[in-house]
Design a protein around this motif. Sequence first.
Motif, PDB file in Angstrom:
ATOM      1  N   MET A  15       0.828  -1.209   0.000  1.00 39.65           N
ATOM      2  CA  MET A  15       0.000   0.000   0.000  1.00 39.65           C
ATOM      3  C   MET A  15       0.857   1.252   0.000  1.00 39.65           C
ATOM      4  N   ARG A  16       1.846   1.260   0.891  1.00 41.94           N
ATOM      5  CA  ARG A  16       2.720   2.426   1.032  1.00 41.94           C
ATOM      6  C   ARG A  16       3.451   2.737  -0.280  1.00 41.94           C
ATOM      7  N   LEU A  17       3.980   1.702  -0.909  1.00 44.14           N
ATOM      8  CA  LEU A  17       4.678   1.902  -2.185  1.00 44.14           C
ATOM      9  C   LEU A  17       3.741   2.433  -3.258  1.00 44.14           C
ATOM     10  N   ALA A  18       2.534   1.865  -3.328  1.00 44.31           N
ATOM     11  CA  ALA A  18       1.565   2.293  -4.332  1.00 44.31           C
ATOM     12  C   ALA A  18       1.159   3.746  -4.117  1.00 44.31           C
ATOM     13  N   ILE A  19       0.918   4.111  -2.871  1.00 42.93           N
ATOM     14  CA  ILE A  19       0.519   5.492  -2.561  1.00 42.93           C
ATOM     15  C   ILE A  19       1.620   6.475  -2.946  1.00 42.93           C
ATOM     16  N   LYS A  20       2.868   6.117  -2.675  1.00 43.13           N
ATOM     17  CA  LYS A  20       3.983   6.989  -3.050  1.00 43.13           C
ATOM     18  C   LYS A  20       4.068   7.131  -4.572  1.00 43.13           C
ATOM     19  N   GLU A  21       3.822   6.041  -5.295  1.00 39.36           N
ATOM     20  CA  GLU A  21       3.825   6.103  -6.763  1.00 39.36           C
ATOM     21  C   GLU A  21       2.713   7.016  -7.271  1.00 39.36           C
ATOM     22  N   ILE A  22       1.541   6.899  -6.670  1.00 40.11           N
ATOM     23  CA  ILE A  22       0.422   7.755  -7.071  1.00 40.11           C
ATOM     24  C   ILE A  22       0.787   9.221  -6.846  1.00 40.11           C
ATOM     25  N   LYS A  23       1.380   9.504  -5.698  1.00 39.88           N
ATOM     26  CA  LYS A  23       1.779  10.889  -5.395  1.00 39.88           C
ATOM     27  C   LYS A  23       2.821  11.398  -6.378  1.00 39.88           C
ATOM     28  N   LYS A  32      -9.489  14.284  11.866  1.00 34.44           N
ATOM     29  CA  LYS A  32      -8.499  15.138  12.532  1.00 34.44           C
ATOM     30  C   LYS A  32      -7.260  15.323  11.670  1.00 34.44           C
ATOM     31  N   GLU A  33      -6.944  14.284  10.875  1.00 30.78           N
ATOM     32  CA  GLU A  33      -5.780  14.339   9.992  1.00 30.78           C
ATOM     33  C   GLU A  33      -6.112  14.960   8.642  1.00 30.78           C
ATOM     34  N   GLY A  34      -7.373  15.372   8.460  1.00 33.16           N
ATOM     35  CA  GLY A  34      -7.766  16.011   7.211  1.00 33.16           C
ATOM     36  C   GLY A  34      -8.196  15.051   6.124  1.00 33.16           C
ATOM     37  N   THR A  35      -8.406  13.774   6.479  1.00 34.71           N
ATOM     38  CA  THR A  35      -8.825  12.776   5.500  1.00 34.71           C
ATOM     39  C   THR A  35     -10.343  12.765   5.363  1.00 34.71           C
ATOM     40  N   ILE A  36     -10.827  12.829   4.124  1.00 33.46           N
ATOM     41  CA  ILE A  36     -12.255  12.723   3.846  1.00 33.46           C
ATOM     42  C   ILE A  36     -12.632  11.245   3.916  1.00 33.46           C
ATOM     43  N   GLU A  85      -5.160  -2.853  10.896  1.00 34.85           N
ATOM     44  CA  GLU A  85      -4.563  -1.786  11.706  1.00 34.85           C
ATOM     45  C   GLU A  85      -3.308  -1.219  11.030  1.00 34.85           C
ATOM     46  N   LYS A  86      -2.519  -2.098  10.436  1.00 33.27           N
ATOM     47  CA  LYS A  86      -1.319  -1.627   9.736  1.00 33.27           C
ATOM     48  C   LYS A  86      -1.688  -0.870   8.459  1.00 33.27           C
ATOM     49  N   GLN A  87      -2.751  -1.309   7.795  1.00 35.99           N
ATOM     50  CA  GLN A  87      -3.231  -0.558   6.631  1.00 35.99           C
ATOM     51  C   GLN A  87      -3.631   0.855   7.050  1.00 35.99           C
ATOM     52  N   LEU A  88      -4.322   0.963   8.178  1.00 34.00           N
ATOM     53  CA  LEU A  88      -4.743   2.273   8.671  1.00 34.00           C
ATOM     54  C   LEU A  88      -3.536   3.148   9.022  1.00 34.00           C
ATOM     55  N   GLU A  89      -2.492   2.529   9.569  1.00 36.53           N
ATOM     56  CA  GLU A  89      -1.276   3.286   9.887  1.00 36.53           C
ATOM     57  C   GLU A  89      -0.720   3.966   8.637  1.00 36.53           C
ATOM     58  N   VAL A  90      -0.775   3.237   7.513  1.00 42.38           N
ATOM     59  CA  VAL A  90      -0.290   3.806   6.257  1.00 42.38           C
ATOM     60  C   VAL A  90      -1.160   4.990   5.839  1.00 42.38           C
ATOM     61  N   ILE A  91      -2.478   4.840   5.982  1.00 39.97           N
ATOM     62  CA  ILE A  91      -3.404   5.929   5.644  1.00 39.97           C
ATOM     63  C   ILE A  91      -3.044   7.186   6.432  1.00 39.97           C
ATOM     64  N   PHE A  92      -2.798   7.014   7.739  1.00 37.56           N
ATOM     65  CA  PHE A  92      -2.462   8.159   8.590  1.00 37.56           C
ATOM     66  C   PHE A  92      -1.084   8.719   8.245  1.00 37.56           C
ATOM     67  N   ASN A  93      -0.098   7.845   8.133  1.00 39.11           N
ATOM     68  CA  ASN A  93       1.277   8.290   7.903  1.00 39.11           C
ATOM     69  C   ASN A  93       1.454   8.972   6.541  1.00 39.11           C
ATOM     70  N   GLU A  94       0.755   8.470   5.536  1.00 37.97           N
ATOM     71  CA  GLU A  94       0.878   9.049   4.194  1.00 37.97           C
ATOM     72  C   GLU A  94      -0.094  10.190   3.959  1.00 37.97           C
TER      73      GLU A  94
END
Length: 357
Positions: A54-62, A147-151, A116-125
């Motif tokens: 997930m983390r790698l994919a999100i970074k690629e999208i960004k 609180k983190e600004g995520t819709i 829970e680890k998937q959620l950590e990525v959502i928050f961290n990224e």
Amino acid sequence: MWNQNSVSIILGTHYPIIQAGMAGGVTTTNLVSAVSNSGGLGTLGAGYMSADDMRLAIKEIKDHTNQPFGVNLFIPESPIVNDEQITNAQRLIEPFKKELHLTDNSSFSEMQIDFEKQLEVIFNEKVPVCSFTFGAPSKELVLELKKEGTIVIGTATTVEEAVINEESGVDIVVAQGSEAGGHRGTFLGSCEHSMIGTFSLVPQVVDAASIPVIAAGGIMDGRGVIAALALGAKGVQMGTAFLTCKESGAGAIHKRGVLESSETHTVITAAFSGKPARGIENRFTREMQEFESLLPPYPIQNALTKKMRKEAGKQGNPEFMSLWSGQSPRLSRDISTKDLLESIVSQVGKTIGELKK
């Protein structure tokens, strides 16, 4: 302008059009970024992904877009399973595996997804948008994401599910009709009792909810967008329409299966995953239909058929593959994501003009 409303404002997109978070590799980083770059909301289907992937994919999208995008997660399920169900399923699947010359005798293992680890990525990224399927997120989780600004987007297949999502605090709820391809987000009662068509479901959810509603299920073009808006929805979510796009990660056999199918070729089957899903009928769905009551629930059955589905794909055999598709395959097209979105927007404008005559 039709495209500037509460949903596009909340999401920060030019159009209130969301690409569904189809799990299993369809939503490549190229597809997600292409949708977002074209004015919609691209969504990574991360339901089956590990936190690292997930983390790698999100970074690629960004790296490929500076526009908002989303990530879709599955609310964890804990089904009751017995050994007899697993044994029955293995016995029923074995002839199909033999036909594919699949001789792997390794023991069955269920893929474990750490929510829970998937959620950590959502928050961290700091993912802009997070949507949920197979359940409503807790009030506490929604509050933390906000609180983190995520819709936060929820999924409902009945009015009651939509109300529960609103009570949890989500910003937007997707009303997903029975025409939708693949697995729908049902989490209350049986899937059979949630088989409500998009045109029936959307206005009832709109009347019951005070948050913006997104229409989903069978919507493929600008005409579907206009219909959804007329029913009170503030936008649409489209899956199958994007599945056949150039940037989609769906295999060539899957894409061709959808492009060459008609509205009479899809069926609801639990044979592949243990959870009812809409896909193109094939030999596996036909021959397993009478045994579905004997199969273990999702995600156990999904894990049991995984090797068979993968091998069938390698061999180019569509009869043993899960070819998920919505109920409007005739409207699917083999074009780029950008061209698809441009055609939808153009058709909406043209249709609005014609309605005013």
